[in-house]
Design a protein around this motif. Structure first.
Motif, mmCIF file in Angstrom:
data_model
loop_
_atom_site.group_PDB
_atom_site.id
_atom_site.type_symbol
_atom_site.label_atom_id
_atom_site.label_comp_id
_atom_site.label_asym_id
_atom_site.label_seq_id
_atom_site.Cartn_x
_atom_site.Cartn_y
_atom_site.Cartn_z
ATOM 1 N N ALA A 50 45.606 9.465 8.260
ATOM 2 C CA ALA A 50 45.148 9.107 9.610
ATOM 3 C C ALA A 50 43.626 9.176 9.709
ATOM 4 O O ALA A 50 42.991 8.295 10.301
ATOM 5 C CB ALA A 50 45.791 10.034 10.630
ATOM 6 N N ASN A 51 43.039 10.207 9.106
ATOM 7 C CA ASN A 51 41.577 10.357 9.154
ATOM 8 C C ASN A 51 40.884 9.198 8.455
ATOM 9 O O ASN A 51 39.866 8.669 8.950
ATOM 10 C CB ASN A 51 41.168 11.680 8.508
ATOM 11 C CG ASN A 51 41.540 12.883 9.360
ATOM 12 O OD1 ASN A 51 41.822 12.763 10.547
ATOM 13 N ND2 ASN A 51 41.554 14.054 8.742
ATOM 14 N N MET A 52 41.389 8.812 7.293
ATOM 15 C CA MET A 52 40.776 7.710 6.558
ATOM 16 C C MET A 52 40.836 6.408 7.347
ATOM 17 O O MET A 52 39.867 5.654 7.418
ATOM 18 C CB MET A 52 41.482 7.526 5.202
ATOM 19 C CG MET A 52 41.049 8.521 4.147
ATOM 20 S SD MET A 52 39.293 8.267 3.711
ATOM 21 C CE MET A 52 39.065 9.601 2.531
ATOM 22 N N LEU A 53 41.979 6.147 7.939
ATOM 23 C CA LEU A 53 42.143 4.919 8.705
ATOM 24 C C LEU A 53 41.242 4.913 9.933
ATOM 25 O O LEU A 53 40.570 3.916 10.226
ATOM 26 C CB LEU A 53 43.611 4.762 9.119
ATOM 27 C CG LEU A 53 44.597 4.491 7.973
ATOM 28 C CD1 LEU A 53 46.035 4.640 8.467
ATOM 29 C CD2 LEU A 53 44.381 3.097 7.398
ATOM 30 N N ASP A 54 41.205 6.022 10.636
ATOM 31 C CA ASP A 54 40.393 6.098 11.853
ATOM 32 C C ASP A 54 38.903 6.008 11.548
ATOM 33 O O ASP A 54 38.140 5.349 12.275
ATOM 34 C CB ASP A 54 40.695 7.395 12.601
ATOM 35 C CG ASP A 54 42.090 7.407 13.218
ATOM 36 O OD1 ASP A 54 42.640 6.311 13.450
ATOM 37 O OD2 ASP A 54 42.626 8.503 13.457
ATOM 38 N N GLN A 55 38.472 6.666 10.478
ATOM 39 C CA GLN A 55 37.051 6.695 10.152
ATOM 40 C C GLN A 55 36.539 5.346 9.655
ATOM 41 O O GLN A 55 35.433 4.923 9.998
ATOM 42 C CB GLN A 55 36.787 7.774 9.093
ATOM 43 C CG GLN A 55 36.968 9.197 9.596
ATOM 44 C CD GLN A 55 36.936 10.213 8.472
ATOM 45 O OE1 GLN A 55 36.585 9.895 7.337
ATOM 46 N NE2 GLN A 55 37.312 11.452 8.775
ATOM 47 N N PHE A 56 37.357 4.645 8.870
ATOM 48 C CA PHE A 56 36.899 3.388 8.270
ATOM 49 C C PHE A 56 37.175 2.182 9.167
ATOM 50 O O PHE A 56 36.402 1.230 9.197
ATOM 51 C CB PHE A 56 37.558 3.187 6.902
ATOM 52 C CG PHE A 56 36.988 2.048 6.110
ATOM 53 C CD1 PHE A 56 35.680 2.093 5.651
ATOM 54 C CD2 PHE A 56 37.749 0.927 5.831
ATOM 55 C CE1 PHE A 56 35.148 1.040 4.917
ATOM 56 C CE2 PHE A 56 37.219 -0.131 5.097
ATOM 57 C CZ PHE A 56 35.918 -0.073 4.639
ATOM 58 N N GLY A 57 38.273 2.200 9.886
ATOM 59 C CA GLY A 57 38.613 1.087 10.769
ATOM 60 C C GLY A 57 38.830 -0.226 10.043
ATOM 61 O O GLY A 57 38.185 -1.231 10.355
ATOM 62 N N PRO A 58 39.753 -0.277 9.078
ATOM 63 C CA PRO A 58 39.933 -1.486 8.266
ATOM 64 C C PRO A 58 40.557 -2.648 9.035
ATOM 65 O O PRO A 58 41.369 -2.452 9.938
ATOM 66 C CB PRO A 58 40.877 -1.013 7.157
ATOM 67 C CG PRO A 58 41.681 0.077 7.801
ATOM 68 C CD PRO A 58 40.695 0.792 8.696
ATOM 69 N N GLU A 59 40.170 -3.848 8.630
ATOM 70 C CA GLU A 59 40.812 -5.059 9.140
ATOM 71 C C GLU A 59 41.914 -5.515 8.188
ATOM 72 O O GLU A 59 42.835 -6.225 8.582
ATOM 73 C CB GLU A 59 39.780 -6.166 9.305
ATOM 74 C CG GLU A 59 38.683 -5.834 10.309
ATOM 75 C CD GLU A 59 37.473 -6.712 10.136
ATOM 76 O OE1 GLU A 59 37.527 -7.880 10.588
ATOM 77 O OE2 GLU A 59 36.478 -6.245 9.542
#
Length: 325
Positions: A50-59
């Motif tokens: 969750a942290n990785m996804l939230d921090q990076f915000g991938p498309e």
């Protein structure tokens, strides 16, 4: 565009790194890519994902990670389900909620192998072992996550593709490398002849996947969400693959004690393993063909139609040139 790749140290993850690095200069400037391995993100930790996804915000999220120890999975079910089902579910939830594209990979092991002919995407799943069951659970969780968000937020432009493939080989440990290593010292081998499938190059799979979800200039493409079978053209057995690999290695100048004729075909029943394997892993790629045909892109169709043995010969030649280890 922001791209987040999970599983950077595996065969498929390395193939994506190579494919995305080979982009033309103009495209490369448009891409912000982050590659994650075990040391960067523990896939058994929901918080870490969750942290990785939230921090990076991938498309675009590419999940090239997987628990693939088929036999060990029989005694490590919790770990297999954590990596193969729960982790992709969390990625799918994020993609569905925030309008991202999600690219995930599954396996022929979701089938029991009892069908005659080629499996279709909507054929009954009936995995024989824990590994296959964990991959099936991942497929189901992804579809459910996107369906739920589509009902709650119908305007969100998220999409997903689950690409089922088989017998993957690339930069890392795999069946072909094992056969070539044994061929240096052994004058005879026994290899199963009655399990059928299609070897898929990780490099080929990464390129086909990117062709599905991206334009050549780097923008995301629209496609029908769902499961797609992605394997090269043709079919073979483990014995057929081993024989071709050894022949190709000899032609490339490898010093082997083993010859193709010395590879003895045996039935699977004579080589028992902790986890059962499907006897038939052949999968139809008609659905993926229809997408590429609808786009009128002949170069993508030629890649999809590439025979499995051509790619294996090139792969073996490169392995021999790099030195058999």
């Amino acid at each position: 565009m922001k791209i987040l790749v999970f599983g950077k140290d595996g065969q498929l993850g390395k193939a994506f790194h190579a494919a995305l690095s080979d982009c033309n200069l103009g495209l490369a400037k448009q891409l912000n890519i982050q590659y994650l391995g075990r040391s960067q993100c523990d896939l058994t930790s929901e918080q870490a994902i969750a942290n990785m996804l939230d921090q990076f915000g991938p498309e675009l999220i590419i999940n090239a990670s997987a628990y693939t120890a088929v036999d060990k999975a029989e005694t490590e079910a919790d770990l297999a389900f954590a990596v193969n089902a729960r982790a992709p579910e969390l990625m799918a939830r994020y993609a569905a909620q925030y309008g991202a594209t999600f690219l995930h990979f599954s396996t022929d092991y979701v089938f029991d192998g009892e069908k005659y002919g080629f499996y279709l995407e909507n054929d009954l799943r009936n995995p024989l072992g824990v590994y296959g069951k964990s991959k099936m659970a991942g497929e189901e969780a992804i579809a459910k996550a996107f369906s739920k968000v589509a009902n709650q937020l119908p305007g969100v432009g998220s999409q997903y593709a689950i690409l089922r493939t088989s017998w993957v080989y690339g930069d890392g440990g795999n069946f072909i490398r094992t056969i070539l290593r044994l061929a240096k010292d052994r004058e005879e081998l026994k290899v199963i002849e009655d399990q059928y499938g299609v070897p898929a190059s990780a490099q080929w799979l990464a390129q086909v996947s990117l062709n599905l979800v991206m334009y050549s200039h780097g923008a995301l493409r629209e496609f029908p969400s769902g499961i797609y079978h992605a394997v090269p053209a043709g079919e073979t057995s483990w014995h057929g693959l081993a024989s071709l690999a050894v022949q190709a290695a000899l032609e490339a100048g490898a010093a082997l004690k083993l010859t193709p004729k010395a590879i003895k075909p045996i039935p699977a029943i004579e080589y028992p393993l902790p986890a059962s394997r499907p006897m038939n892993s052949r999968m139809s790629t008609d659905k993926l063909h229809q997408v590429f045909e609808g786009r009128g892109d002949m170069s993508k169709l030629r890649l999809l139609n590439k025979p499995w043995d051509e790619a294996v010969r090139v792969y073996v030649h490169n392995v021999v040139q790099d030195g058999l280890n």
